[in-house]
Write an enzyme that holds these catalytic residues in place. Structure first.
Site, PDB file in Angstrom:
ATOM      1  N   GLU A 435       0.809  -1.302   0.043  1.00  0.00           N
ATOM      2  CA  GLU A 435      -0.045  -0.027  -0.039  1.00  0.00           C
ATOM      3  C   GLU A 435       0.849   1.273   0.129  1.00  0.00           C
ATOM      4  O   GLU A 435       0.558   2.226  -0.736  1.00  0.00           O
ATOM      5  CB  GLU A 435      -0.882  -0.045   1.220  1.00  0.00           C
ATOM      6  CG  GLU A 435      -2.006  -1.250   1.117  1.00  0.00           C
ATOM      7  CD  GLU A 435      -2.735  -1.133   0.027  1.00  0.00           C
ATOM      8  OE1 GLU A 435      -3.079  -0.206  -0.694  1.00  0.00           O
ATOM      9  OE2 GLU A 435      -3.305  -2.625  -0.419  1.00  0.00           O
ATOM     10  N   HIS A 438       1.747   2.104  -3.661  1.00  0.00           N
ATOM     11  CA  HIS A 438       0.519   2.658  -4.332  1.00  0.00           C
ATOM     12  C   HIS A 438       0.513   4.131  -3.824  1.00  0.00           C
ATOM     13  O   HIS A 438       0.365   5.154  -4.796  1.00  0.00           O
ATOM     14  CB  HIS A 438      -0.611   1.958  -3.852  1.00  0.00           C
ATOM     15  CG  HIS A 438      -1.007   0.558  -4.612  1.00  0.00           C
ATOM     16  ND1 HIS A 438      -0.932   0.607  -6.006  1.00  0.00           N
ATOM     17  CD2 HIS A 438      -1.286  -0.306  -4.217  1.00  0.00           C
ATOM     18  CE1 HIS A 438      -1.303  -0.855  -6.258  1.00  0.00           C
ATOM     19  NE2 HIS A 438      -1.575  -1.473  -4.983  1.00  0.00           N
TER      20      HIS A 438
END
Length: 632
Positions: A435, A438
């Protein structure tokens, strides 16, 4: 349409129930006769007793019986006791001494048939009659639910009730252009003579098209409510049932009823159920029932005999591309009105409509909620408000706060938070790096959406974490660099695993699938590659249902190979670029991962703060994309 409240007949007044009871009584009555038409002993007897053959023979030997009837498998002996006649019945056994014994005791005896013509026939017919009766009963019940009896072909008249909607245009928000398009329809219905005197023809039909949940049905009701005219509504699938001709009959009944109460509005929801094109790819389809229903609808919309009875047909669909061209021509559906997803201002207005009656805290900021919900339809926004109220009630709060609204948005986008799902520290670390990858790429790539929140708390059915990106506004056009930016962000998760853990997991499978689809669209549909040039290789599916691209191949094997090679090379090129960017910001990502591991959630502001502090500490030129350039 609402079913009428017809009084139900008592259970025992049902013709089928009465017929079954009558058949049972008839069987008992016919069984009382012998084959010669005389009453059987069983019918005349006061009582019958089943005894053994030995006992019957003992009664005969003692002269305690008056008559004996001998059948193929049974033997009956009758005996009178006062005013009562008793019949003794026993299984017959081979016995050559029986008849001489009866002659010796001078007892009357005779033979009898154990069955008769009537009972034999009933034995054959009764199963057939029972099955036929059950079929008629079930079919009759089913057809009554559809609006008619088994032989009444399901007349729609019994189902049609005119509504008088209380909805007004003020009750709707976020679709100002659509409302402007249909305001004229209200004027037609209110003052038909004004247009008739000018020689103008009133539109026969208006087709409302748009994604699910955008308020097409609500808009149709608002038109009827503003015009104060009867509103007849029916789903497209309600016209078609198991009996051929039923759909056409229902169309006739629907228009006949509407004309009697003209001016009026007929609303057909999901009209694609009956209005699907009769020819696909040059081959005529073979659904006779749907075709008859469509033909009847076309005939009714041509307006035979309805010049002085203004009936306007409103229909809704999210699949306009499959509708029959004959249905779409001028004179039938004269206009198409797009009811699209709302923009930022529209979302704010829709939220204002749905918060009526909801107790809100002073910290509620609907503009912020509207920014978080770009791309959502009106139904989604209504659900978010309701979900926020439920969350507040679940937490025993007296008011809905901004945090409840944010949580409701996340729940709608990413799914329910699964705090009970325990993942190992190793997997938690993988998700944190994924994450973070991202988030960093999203903040450092021009054309990508801004990060609002990063979480490693599992949500929904499969997500072990998520990065919530919130575009400032709906996007109607995508430039090539924006598509590339989206690909980079999707590859950021896997690249972070590769760079920092030196091993990859299955967590990026959906990211890779979406990235591949974007590049496939660039090649086959958008003309953004050297493989196809300006040639479109595949047709796009439904625009409102998000069907992607068609599977029909309109290109050679060589082109397919070149397309595969282009997709592979572009993915590798962007993956290499993303890995290099993450390597340049290794320490910043390590800080982000540590905070995620400890807190499980960090905000977009904190992500930008970590990146900025790292750049300042290392005298790096800032690669953060300013807000005004984020999606440009």
């Amino acid at each position: 349409m609402k079913p009428t409240n017809e009084p139900k007949k008592p259970f025992f007044q049902s013709p089928i129930i009465l017929a079954v009871l009558g058949g049972i009584l008839l069987i008992f009555f016919l069984r009382s006769f012998n084959s010669d038409g005389s009453f059987s002993d069983n019918f005349l007897a006061s009582s019958t007793k089943n005894v053994s053959y030995h006992e019957i023979k003992q009664l005969i030997s003692n002269n305690e019986v008056e008559n004996v009837s001998i059948g193929q498998t049974l033997i009956k002996a009758s005996h009178k006791e006062g005013n009562n006649r008793v019949i003794y019945i026993a299984k017959r056994v081979p016995d050559l001494t029986l008849v001489p014994l009866l002659d010796e005791k001078k007892i009357n005896y005779s033979g009898f048939s154990e069955s008769n013509f009537f009972t034999d026939m009933l034995g054959w017919l009764m199963p057939i009659l029972v099955i036929l009766g059950l079929w008629m009963f079930m079919a009759n019940r089913m057809q009554k639910n559809m609006g008619g009896g088994i032989f009444g072909m399901g007349s729609a008249k019994k189902l049609i009730n005119a509504e008088k909607p209380n909805v007004r245009f003020n009750d709707m928000a976020g679709n100002e252009e659509a409302k402007e398009e249909v305001v004229e329809i209200v004027d037609f219905l209110k003052y038909p003579e004004r247009y008739a005197n000018l020689g103008a023809k009133i539109p026969k039909g208006v087709l409302l098209v748009g994604p699910p949940g955008t308020g097409k049905t609500l808009l149709a009701k608002a038109v009827a409510g503003e015009a104060h005219v009867p509103f007849f509504s029916m789903g497209g699938s309600s016209f078609i049932e198991m009996f051929v001709g039923l759909g056409a009959s229902r169309v006739r009944d629907l228009f006949e009823t509407a004309k009697k109460q003209a001016p009026s509005i007929i609303f057909i929801d999901e009209i694609d159920a009956i209005g699907k094109s009769r020819a696909a790819g040059g081959v005529v389809s073979g659904n006779d029932e749907r075709e008859q229903t469509l033909n009847q609808l076309l005939a009714e919309m041509d307006g035979f005999g309805s010049e002085n009875a203004p009936v306007i047909v409103l229909a809704a669909t999210n699949r306009p591309e499959i509708l029959d061209p004959a249905l779409m021509r001028p004179g039938r559906f004269d206009r198409q009105v797009l009811v699209d997803k709302p923009d930022f201002n529209g979302r704010v207005e829709i939220l204002k409509v749905h918060i009526k009656g909801v107790k809100l805290a002073n910290d509620v900021n609907l503009q912020e909620v509207a920014k978080l919900t770009a791309g959502l339809a009106g139904a989604d926004l209504a659900n978010i408000i309701n979900e926020a109220a439920l969350l507040a009630g679940r937490n025993n709060q007296k008011e809905v706060r901004q945090q409840h609204l944010k949580e409701a948005v996340e729940r709608g986008i990413a799914g329910l938070e699964k705090k009970s799902r325990r993942i190992s520290p190793k997997e938690k670390k993988i998700v944190a790096y994924h994450e973070s990858g991202h988030a960093v790429i999203s903040e450092m790539t021009k054309g990508s959406a801004r990060v609002n929140k990063v979480s490693i708390i599992p949500r929904g059915m499969a997500a072990l974490g998520y990065t919530l990106n919130t575009p400032e506004e709906n996007k109607y056009l995508m430039q090539k660099h924006e598509l590339i930016a989206e690909i980079d962000v999707l590859l950021g998760g896997r690249a972070a695993e590769d760079v920092f853990l030196e091993e990859i997991s299955t967590g990026a499978s959906n990211d890779l699938e979406r990235a591949t689809d974007i590049i496939k669209g660039m090649v086959s549909y958008y003309g953004m590659s050297s493989v196809s040039g300006l040639m479109v290789l595949e047709k796009q599916r439904n625009a409102f249902l998000g069907g992607g691209y068609g599977s029909s191949r309109e290109f050679s094997e060589k082109t397919a190979e070149e397309m595969d090679l282009f997709i592979k090379n572009l993915l590798e090129e962007r993956y290499k670029h993303v890995k290099q960017t993450l390597s340049d910001y290794r320490e910043a990502i390590e800080i982000m991962v540590k905070e995620l591991f400890d807190k499980e959630v960090i905000t977009g502001e904190r992500v930008r703060e970590i990146i900025s502090e790292y750049e300042v500490a290392n005298n790096l030129e800032s690669r953060l994309i300013p807000l005004e350039e984020q999606a440009s």
